[in-house]
Design a protein around this motif. Structure first.
Motif, PDB file in Angstrom:
ATOM      1  N   PRO A 244      -3.825   7.067  -5.261  1.00  0.00           N
ATOM      2  CA  PRO A 244      -4.932   6.513  -4.467  1.00  0.00           C
ATOM      3  C   PRO A 244      -6.009   5.803  -5.299  1.00  0.00           C
ATOM      4  O   PRO A 244      -6.845   5.091  -4.742  1.00  0.00           O
ATOM      5  CB  PRO A 244      -5.511   7.737  -3.752  1.00  0.00           C
ATOM      6  N   PHE A 245      -5.972   5.951  -6.599  1.00  0.00           N
ATOM      7  CA  PHE A 245      -6.941   5.278  -7.471  1.00  0.00           C
ATOM      8  C   PHE A 245      -6.596   3.799  -7.672  1.00  0.00           C
ATOM      9  O   PHE A 245      -7.411   3.030  -8.171  1.00  0.00           O
ATOM     10  CB  PHE A 245      -7.025   5.974  -8.831  1.00  0.00           C
ATOM     11  N   ILE A 246      -5.385   3.383  -7.263  1.00  0.00           N
ATOM     12  CA  ILE A 246      -4.988   1.969  -7.352  1.00  0.00           C
ATOM     13  C   ILE A 246      -5.504   1.267  -6.101  1.00  0.00           C
ATOM     14  O   ILE A 246      -5.175   1.640  -4.977  1.00  0.00           O
ATOM     15  CB  ILE A 246      -3.461   1.820  -7.463  1.00  0.00           C
ATOM     16  N   LYS A 247      -6.300   0.254  -6.304  1.00  0.00           N
ATOM     17  CA  LYS A 247      -6.879  -0.502  -5.195  1.00  0.00           C
ATOM     18  C   LYS A 247      -5.888  -1.599  -4.798  1.00  0.00           C
ATOM     19  O   LYS A 247      -5.502  -2.417  -5.626  1.00  0.00           O
ATOM     20  CB  LYS A 247      -8.196  -1.106  -5.663  1.00  0.00           C
ATOM     21  N   VAL A 248      -5.444  -1.596  -3.528  1.00  0.00           N
ATOM     22  CA  VAL A 248      -4.552  -2.628  -3.001  1.00  0.00           C
ATOM     23  C   VAL A 248      -5.369  -3.469  -2.025  1.00  0.00           C
ATOM     24  O   VAL A 248      -5.897  -2.935  -1.049  1.00  0.00           O
ATOM     25  CB  VAL A 248      -3.318  -2.024  -2.303  1.00  0.00           C
ATOM     26  N   ILE A 249      -5.471  -4.766  -2.319  1.00  0.00           N
ATOM     27  CA  ILE A 249      -6.339  -5.627  -1.520  1.00  0.00           C
ATOM     28  C   ILE A 249      -5.575  -6.812  -0.933  1.00  0.00           C
ATOM     29  O   ILE A 249      -4.552  -7.227  -1.461  1.00  0.00           O
ATOM     30  CB  ILE A 249      -7.552  -6.125  -2.340  1.00  0.00           C
TER      31      ILE A 249
ATOM     32  N   THR B 243      -5.897  -2.814  -9.888  1.00  0.00           N
ATOM     33  CA  THR B 243      -5.893  -3.455  -8.573  1.00  0.00           C
ATOM     34  C   THR B 243      -4.576  -4.199  -8.390  1.00  0.00           C
ATOM     35  O   THR B 243      -4.048  -4.770  -9.337  1.00  0.00           O
ATOM     36  CB  THR B 243      -7.064  -4.457  -8.441  1.00  0.00           C
TER      37      THR B 243
ATOM     38  N   SER C 273      -3.175  -7.135  -5.717  1.00  0.00           N
ATOM     39  CA  SER C 273      -3.574  -8.035  -4.629  1.00  0.00           C
ATOM     40  C   SER C 273      -2.345  -8.679  -4.008  1.00  0.00           C
ATOM     41  O   SER C 273      -1.340  -8.898  -4.681  1.00  0.00           O
ATOM     42  CB  SER C 273      -4.546  -9.105  -5.138  1.00  0.00           C
TER      43      SER C 273
ATOM     44  N   GLN D  26       0.835  -1.200   0.000  1.00  0.00           N
ATOM     45  CA  GLN D  26       0.000   0.000   0.000  1.00  0.00           C
ATOM     46  C   GLN D  26       0.869   1.249   0.000  1.00  0.00           C
ATOM     47  O   GLN D  26       0.576   2.223  -0.700  1.00  0.00           O
ATOM     48  CB  GLN D  26      -0.929   0.009   1.221  1.00  0.00           C
TER      49      GLN D  26
ATOM     50  N   PRO E  10      -8.404 -11.361  -5.981  1.00  0.00           N
ATOM     51  CA  PRO E  10      -9.807 -11.013  -6.234  1.00  0.00           C
ATOM     52  C   PRO E  10     -10.551 -12.147  -6.949  1.00  0.00           C
ATOM     53  O   PRO E  10     -10.097 -12.646  -7.968  1.00  0.00           O
ATOM     54  CB  PRO E  10      -9.702  -9.775  -7.125  1.00  0.00           C
TER      55      PRO E  10
ATOM     56  N   THR F  77     -11.863  -4.427 -10.034  1.00  0.00           N
ATOM     57  CA  THR F  77     -11.793  -3.037 -10.449  1.00  0.00           C
ATOM     58  C   THR F  77     -10.366  -2.770 -10.900  1.00  0.00           C
ATOM     59  O   THR F  77      -9.420  -3.170 -10.218  1.00  0.00           O
ATOM     60  CB  THR F  77     -12.118  -2.103  -9.259  1.00  0.00           C
TER      61      THR F  77
ATOM     62  N   ASP G  27     -15.781  -9.117  -9.014  1.00  0.00           N
ATOM     63  CA  ASP G  27     -15.826  -7.647  -9.028  1.00  0.00           C
ATOM     64  C   ASP G  27     -14.439  -7.012  -9.060  1.00  0.00           C
ATOM     65  O   ASP G  27     -14.069  -6.231  -8.204  1.00  0.00           O
ATOM     66  CB  ASP G  27     -16.614  -7.105  -7.832  1.00  0.00           C
TER      67      ASP G  27
END
Length: 146
Positions: A24-29, A41, A43, A17, A33, A38, A36
């Motif tokens: 901030p538009f990059i989703k770190v999960i 991303t 992961s 992260q 996934p 996005t 869904d």
């Protein structure tokens, strides 16, 4: 009480992260996934833990963990940019935090040293309705106790 292993997993997630704070538009999960997706991303998933006994009669082990970091993007150039940002950061050690103290300001307890890494670019499945480019980065880390 958060286990030592979960603290290490959360530390790798926090490290990734931190690499994308400027975007901030990059989703770190935390986890691959399943639905869904996005774009973009990134992961993070722990895939293997191994321990080696250092000396007989002592419970101390030398721990090695393997994580997979997947980058999902709309195009090849974006995928490469994000994946190479991660690879460039592997030259430094990764702090391991104790999240039992605080999630906002955890203290550093140990470090991970990267012992191996590999990257593989995966191309879109042209039979799929939703096209994306993906990089799979696998890192092996060894725990260094402070």
């Amino acid at each position: 009480m958060i286990s030592e292993y979960k603290n290490e997993d959360l530390s790798i997630l926090k490290w990734v992260q931190g690499l994308f704070l400027d975007a901030p538009f990059i989703k770190v999960i935390d986890a691959f996934p399943i639905e869904d997706l996005t774009l973009p991303t990134v992961s993070v998933e722990m895939v293997q833990t191994a321990g080696e006994i250092i000396e007989m009669g002592n419970r101390e082990t030398r721990k090695t963990r393997i994580y997979t970091i997947d980058v999902f993007a709309k195009d090849r150039n974006t995928r490469d940019e994000y994946a190479y940002r991660i690879l460039d950061a592997l030259h430094n050690s990764i702090p391991v935090y104790d999240f039992n103290i605080s999630f906002d300001t955890p203290s550093i307890t140990n470090y991970f040293e990267v012992s191996e890494f590999r990257i593989r670019h995966l191309y879109p499945d042209t039979n799929s309705e939703f096209l994306y480019y993906r990089s799979n980065i696998v890192i092996g880390v060894k725990l260094i106790r402070r």
